[in-house]
Design an enzyme around this catalytic site. Structure first.
Site, PDB file in Angstrom:
ATOM      1  CE  LYS B  85       5.306 -15.222   3.328  1.00 10.03           C
ATOM      2  NZ  LYS B  85       6.528 -14.679   2.689  1.00 10.03           N
ATOM      3  CG  ASP B 158     -28.581  -7.889  22.314  1.00 11.91           C
ATOM      4  OD1 ASP B 158     -29.666  -7.930  22.926  1.00 11.91           O
ATOM      5  OD2 ASP B 158     -28.298  -6.999  21.484  1.00 11.91           O
ATOM      6  CD  GLU B 160     -22.488 -15.672  21.873  1.00  6.41           C
ATOM      7  OE1 GLU B 160     -23.046 -15.159  22.870  1.00  6.41           O
ATOM      8  OE2 GLU B 160     -22.379 -16.903  21.713  1.00  6.41           O
ATOM      9  CG  HIS B 250     -19.225 -12.908  23.152  1.00 10.60           C
ATOM     10  ND1 HIS B 250     -18.881 -14.120  22.620  1.00 10.60           N
ATOM     11  CD2 HIS B 250     -20.128 -13.158  24.124  1.00 10.60           C
ATOM     12  CE1 HIS B 250     -19.553 -15.075  23.242  1.00 10.60           C
ATOM     13  NE2 HIS B 250     -20.323 -14.524  24.162  1.00 10.60           N
ATOM     14  N   GLY B 318     -21.278 -20.876  33.947  1.00 10.61           N
ATOM     15  CA  GLY B 318     -21.362 -21.559  35.241  1.00 10.61           C
ATOM     16  C   GLY B 318     -21.474 -20.621  36.434  1.00 10.61           C
TER      17      GLY B 318
END
Lengths: 389, 389
Positions: B85, B158, B160, B250, B318
């Site tokens: 909350k 794969d 994502e 991922h 990168g």
């Protein structure tokens, strides 16, 4: 071809055309290299398109359309496509998500189903919260339930932080409260049930089985902090016919997604679009009357998205009997008014807290004034004297 | 009594003592009214405590200790308590979460298990990504897999955003790729398997069953965007012995929680502490070498939290062969180096992209220079000429 259209907002320093292109390509085909030219039909089918870019007073908005075939189902897959990797850049906020009709899981009960179960036709539903949040025993809870039920409360819920405490697990709570719920219903035959939304909590290991067990043992509603547990869990529960009870979504942790104004996703998406498309029946959200910095516009977007999907809006925070006329003006009847301290901390006790709401409704219907001097002695007067109007 | 200690950061205008008290009480007992004085022992057992408040150059930090009994298990319940909350107020960022030893689900494979399965002892694991993300057929993927596998790639995944596309569902992909994986292993007996982390995607309705089916059909690793689907789903999968394969997390959508600097949760919590305590085996995160604004400090916190839990860090973005010396300096060997375009867009093709990494490693081990003039003609030279060093 069906599309999912998402509106992104960027700050004044952004290059919105460049950002929108990064989203449209990077979140779909992922790469667009000359060597794939021969496959452009296959890849092009999945590419996003920048539909529109608009300047705002303090930045820009861009609409990006994604082929719906890229995300046939599931909120998790949707969020991965429309914000996934791009979210890591911290450079935009999602302000709207428009999905094809019928995408996702429909609500099984929603406003209509909850009205049917509770037998409440035309007025707002009155909802309470067990307080204090932690530290009460199952028999304390059963006692509070009896008091508020006999006063006519429609729905009660655990606090969202209520875990499975030793001696006060969700199962202990439902076992203590089930007889009370049954007695209430015997006393008002033909009138519909009071709902107790039991907080579903714990590790994903076994949570689904726990939900099944709670329903089997008499839970007639469940509460899930979907933003904290993930919408995938909500989808899983909604799609299980053995969990055939209304699912109330609590907004706990939604602020992690929505609390920053220039990043994340708008409240109307997180507490509106996402729970609607994952099959929620009712969604709690912070009302503008509480201490949280919620605006009327935020609320309107949340409630609008919920109602469009037939889902019950449950404004919570700062709700007490004295402001019922404003609540009726602001929300109309298709709403559950959720009061924590506004019922439990009533000076004459929780039952009086509930009665004060009914008294307020009657007074409002008769167009009678709410200044304390004009209210006869009793629960409403005491409430207005404590909390104002 | 065991405690969960959370560090909150507040801006310069905040009253940190007041905010910390709101958290310690509001997120535990929820209310503290005189009328509960007789029950203070019961309620007090659950109250949070403000442990410390420190001024920073541009704000404050506060440590709040929660009784661990309040959250016996589960990331969903944890997030609901420590931020739930309170997150709706938008007034703080969680920068650290310290949990009791043994809290949560342990990783079943982690660094050690993934080394065992792949047979890679002392060097970094080399990992690739199928590209383009969407639009390739299962046989395209099998072809790319064969090329990179024969060149010695350790792990492939794969993208994502790859959903269950008609004609290219996760099941179609694993059925096309399984024979390739088996052939690779036959060709290098005793050497360990190549892993293919299949993207698990779709609606929570049936996702668990889908994961079971994929494993039964030969998937030897799974990829899950846990921040988008929720950590509860990860816990559910990890706790199922039928899904006995490494789970790669991922970071898609993690930016929704972490992308704003003054709100949400730090990257080290979302991509470190949370997946570690929900049983992940490997976690991808944005490396400082990519286009995303990631700092060395962010990375260090993520990788530090992962390694402390025995979980494999997978820096991504990168990554290309020419920077291998920097990668070795920055990360050491206990890491999977994840290259998308850095393998798939190699000028001589994906197999050469993989070979370039091995060539770079050998050159680094022999302490040979990386300026293009000194590298003999071949994959590494071509990579350095394209991407630099």
């Amino acid at each position: 071809m069906e599309e999912i259209v998402v509106t992104y907002r960027f700050g004044p320093g952004a290059d919105p055309a460049k950002e929108a292109r990064i989203i449209a390509v990077g979140q779909t085909a992922g790469t667009w290299d000359e060597k794939w030219a021969s496959r452009s039909a296959d890849l092009g089918r999945h590419l996003g398109k920048v539909q529109d870019i608009r300047p705002l007073v303090d930045g820009y908005e861009a609409d990006v359309a994604f082929p719906a075939v890229n995300v046939p189902d599931g909120i998790g897959a949707l969020l991965t496509m429309i914000y996934g990797k791009y979210s890591l850049s911290g450079r935009s906020r999602i302000v709207d998500v428009r999905l094809p009709e019928g995408w996702g899981l429909p609500s099984r009960f929603g406003i209509r189903g909850i009205r049917q179960k509770t037998g409440v036709r035309d007025r707002p539903l009155f909802m309470g919260i067990f307080k204090p949040s932690l530290g009460l025993s199952p028999s304390d809870l059963a006692h509070l339930l009896r008091e508020t039920a006999e006063a006519g409360l429609d729905i009660i819920k655990d606090d969202e932080i209520m875990p499975d405490l030793p001696g006060c697990t969700a199962l202990d709570r439902i076992r203590a409260c089930r007889p009370v719920l049954e007695k209430v219903q015997q006393k008002r035959p033909g009138q519909g049930a009071m709902l107790y939304a039991v907080n579903l909590s714990g590790s994903g290991a076994g949570l689904h089985e726990k939900a099944r067990l709670l329903v089997k043992e008499g839970a007639n509603a469940l509460l899930l902090s979907a933003p904290a547990y993930g919408y995938a869990l909500l989808e899983e529960l909604v799609s299980d016919p053995e969990i055939g009870v209304p699912l109330f979504v609590h907004p706990a942790f939604a602020g992690a997604y929505s609390g920053a104004s220039d990043h994340g996703l708008d409240w109307g998406v997180v507490l509106g679009t996402l729970p609607v498309r994952s099959g929620a029946d009712a969604v709690l959200y912070p009302a503008r009357y509480g201490s949280l910095p919620f605006s009327e516009a935020d609320e309107r977007r949340i409630a609008g998205n919920l109602r469009q999907g037939g889902v019950l809006p449950v404004p919570s925070a700062g709700i007490h009997p004295g402001i019922l006329p404003r609540l009726m003006d602001d929300y109309g009847p298709d709403v559950a008014l959720n009061a924590g301290t506004g019922i439990m901390d009533h000076p004459m006790g929780p039952a009086a807290g509930v009665r004060a709401f009914f008294e307020a409704l009657e007074r409002w219907e008769k167009k009678e004034p709410f200044d304390p001097g004009t209210i006869p002695g009793g629960p409403l007067k005491a409430a207005v004297e404590k909390w104002g109007r």
